[in-house]
Scaffold this active site. Structure first.
Site, PDB file in Angstrom:
ATOM      1  N   LYS A 102       0.847  -1.217   0.000  1.00  0.00           N
ATOM      2  CA  LYS A 102       0.000   0.000   0.000  1.00  0.00           C
ATOM      3  C   LYS A 102       0.873   1.255   0.000  1.00  0.00           C
ATOM      4  O   LYS A 102       0.731   2.131   0.850  1.00  0.00           O
ATOM      5  CB  LYS A 102      -0.974  -0.014   1.165  1.00  0.00           C
ATOM      6  CG  LYS A 102      -1.868  -1.250   1.128  1.00  0.00           C
ATOM      7  CD  LYS A 102      -2.995  -1.220   2.117  1.00  0.00           C
ATOM      8  CE  LYS A 102      -3.819  -2.490   2.066  1.00  0.00           C
ATOM      9  NZ  LYS A 102      -3.122  -3.703   2.473  1.00  0.00           N
TER      10      LYS A 102
HETATM   11  O1  LIG Z   1      -9.153  -3.651   1.668  1.00  0.00           O
HETATM   12  C1  LIG Z   1      -8.251  -4.393   2.037  1.00  0.00           C
HETATM   13  C2  LIG Z   1      -6.966  -4.307   1.547  1.00  0.00           C
HETATM   14  C3  LIG Z   1      -6.025  -5.215   1.960  1.00  0.00           C
HETATM   15  N1  LIG Z   1      -6.328  -6.181   2.863  1.00  0.00           N
HETATM   16  C4  LIG Z   1      -5.258  -7.130   3.252  1.00  0.00           C
HETATM   17  O2  LIG Z   1      -5.627  -8.450   2.842  1.00  0.00           O
HETATM   18  C5  LIG Z   1      -5.284  -9.397   3.846  1.00  0.00           C
HETATM   19  C6  LIG Z   1      -6.542 -10.037   4.402  1.00  0.00           C
HETATM   20  O3  LIG Z   1      -6.214 -11.023   5.349  1.00  0.00           O
HETATM   21  P1  LIG Z   1      -7.296 -12.075   5.931  1.00  0.00           P
HETATM   22  O4  LIG Z   1      -6.536 -12.809   6.982  1.00  0.00           O
HETATM   23  O5  LIG Z   1      -7.717 -12.968   4.799  1.00  0.00           O
HETATM   24  O6  LIG Z   1      -8.426 -11.284   6.479  1.00  0.00           O
HETATM   25  C7  LIG Z   1      -4.470  -8.634   4.887  1.00  0.00           C
HETATM   26  O7  LIG Z   1      -3.110  -8.696   4.522  1.00  0.00           O
HETATM   27  C8  LIG Z   1      -4.977  -7.213   4.749  1.00  0.00           C
HETATM   28  O8  LIG Z   1      -4.003  -6.266   5.111  1.00  0.00           O
HETATM   29  C9  LIG Z   1      -7.596  -6.272   3.351  1.00  0.00           C
HETATM   30  O9  LIG Z   1      -7.925  -7.151   4.180  1.00  0.00           O
HETATM   31  N2  LIG Z   1      -8.532  -5.372   2.918  1.00  0.00           N
END
Ligand SMILES: O=c1ccn([C@@H]2O[C@H](COP(=O)(O)O)[C@@H](O)[C@H]2O)c(=O)[nH]1
Length: 302
Positions: A102
């Site tokens: 990001k």
């Molecule tokens: O809008 C967003 C952008 C990035 N993320 C990222 O994706 C993963 C989600 O992890 P889970 O364990 O599957 O919930 C994480 O790295 C977030 O920083 C997001 O969730 N939403």
């Protein structure tokens, strides 16, 4: 042929829209990996071993890998060295790497981020990078330029999966929400960087937790790859992400991090894994996620 075509090929070859997120958390690592001590260097070594184990386990099932920079950065220089090894290992395994960093800043600084993270010849070697649009179009331009020059890709935050994102992203100005306005800009950047597969080098992050907006953005952004987080641990389901795909099953990849990489903490997987080894649980969870996505979305047409 650039990142967009590479991603399409990976999705088609694996018949899978799954992206596995590598988000190592010290307290959740398998016991055996924590035995070396818990200083920053030891934690980084354990994150490295864990992440390499995940890559080996999910390689047959995942279209791409998404390492989350935050968890490595938290460990300082040792963590960042481990991240470099994880990116190299994923690429050696043939998996496209979407670096979830990001990043962004004013244009001249954005240029340095872009040069450092994007492309096979760069210092970090990422195939794609998540970027923030909130510094304006001139802040995105250097990323687009470097990505297109190097055959790499970008995923711009458009509608994020967290509840608080709505505070600004849903604000209306000139008759449209901020996320619609960013989405329209991303669509124009994608059209200007089209690959043979019909999608551009510039993609969008759209959360699984907002199915209505996902459907709306699919219409608005027909040439844009969607990276969809929020499936699994954040409550998004396969039915929720279905509208993010084009009819042929392309156009979207769906991330799951905790739901896959910490599967050995769930009894359903411990009971199923023949060897009882944690990597078998991770492999089984990745296979289940792919089956779920294929059953409930156009990814089943791949
Ligand atoms: O809008 C967003 C952008 C990035 N993320 C990222 O994706 C993963 C989600 O992890 P889970 O364990 O599957 O919930 C994480 O790295 C977030 O920083 C997001 O969730 N939403």
């Amino acid at each position: 042929m650039g990142f967009s075509d590479d991603l399409a090929r990976a999705v088609q070859q694996k018949r899978s829209p799954l992206v596995v997120g590598i988000d190592p958390r010290w307290d959740q690592l398998p016991e055996a990996l924590r035995e070396g001590g818990d200083g920053l260097a030891e934690r980084a070594a354990a994150f490295r071993e864990f992440s390499l184990g995940v890559i080996g386990a999910v390689e047959p099932h995942a279209a791409a890998i998404k390492p989350q920079v935050a968890f490595f950065e938290e460990l300082g220089p040792h963590g960042m060295t481990a991240l470099g090894d994880v990116i190299a290992a994923a690429r050696a395994a043939g998996l496209p790497v979407i670096v979830d960093g990001k990043r962004n800043d004013i244009g001249s600084t954005a240029e340095a981020y872009a040069r450092g993270w994007l492309g096979r010849g760069s210092a970090w070697g990422g195939d794609a990078l998540t970027v923030s649009p909130y510094l304006g179009d001139d802040s995105l331009d250097p990323f687009v330029e470097v990505a297109t020059d190097r055959g790499a890709g970008l995923f711009v935050l458009v509608k994020t999966s967290n509840p608080g994102g709505a505070l600004w992203q849903d604000r209306v100005a000139d008759g449209q929400t901020l996320y619609q306005s960013i989405g329209a800009h991303v669509q124009s950047l994608a059209v200007a960087s089209l690959d043979e597969c019909g999608y551009g080098a510039v993609g969008a992050v759209v959360g699984a937790t907002y199915p209505r907006q996902l459907a709306e953005l699919r219409e608005l952004m027909p040439h844009v790859w969607f990276l969809i987080p929020g499936y699994g641990s954040q409550g998004g389901t396969a039915a929720d992400v279905a509208a993010g795909f084009a009819a042929d099953g392309l156009g979207a990849v769906v991330n799951s991090s905790r739901g896959v990489i910490f599967a050995y903490q769930r009894s359903e997987y411990v009971d199923r894994a023949a060897s009882g080894h944690w990597t078998d649980c991770v492999a089984a969870a990745a296979a289940d996620a792919v089956a779920d996505l294929r059953r409930h979305t156009p990814a089943g047409r791949l």
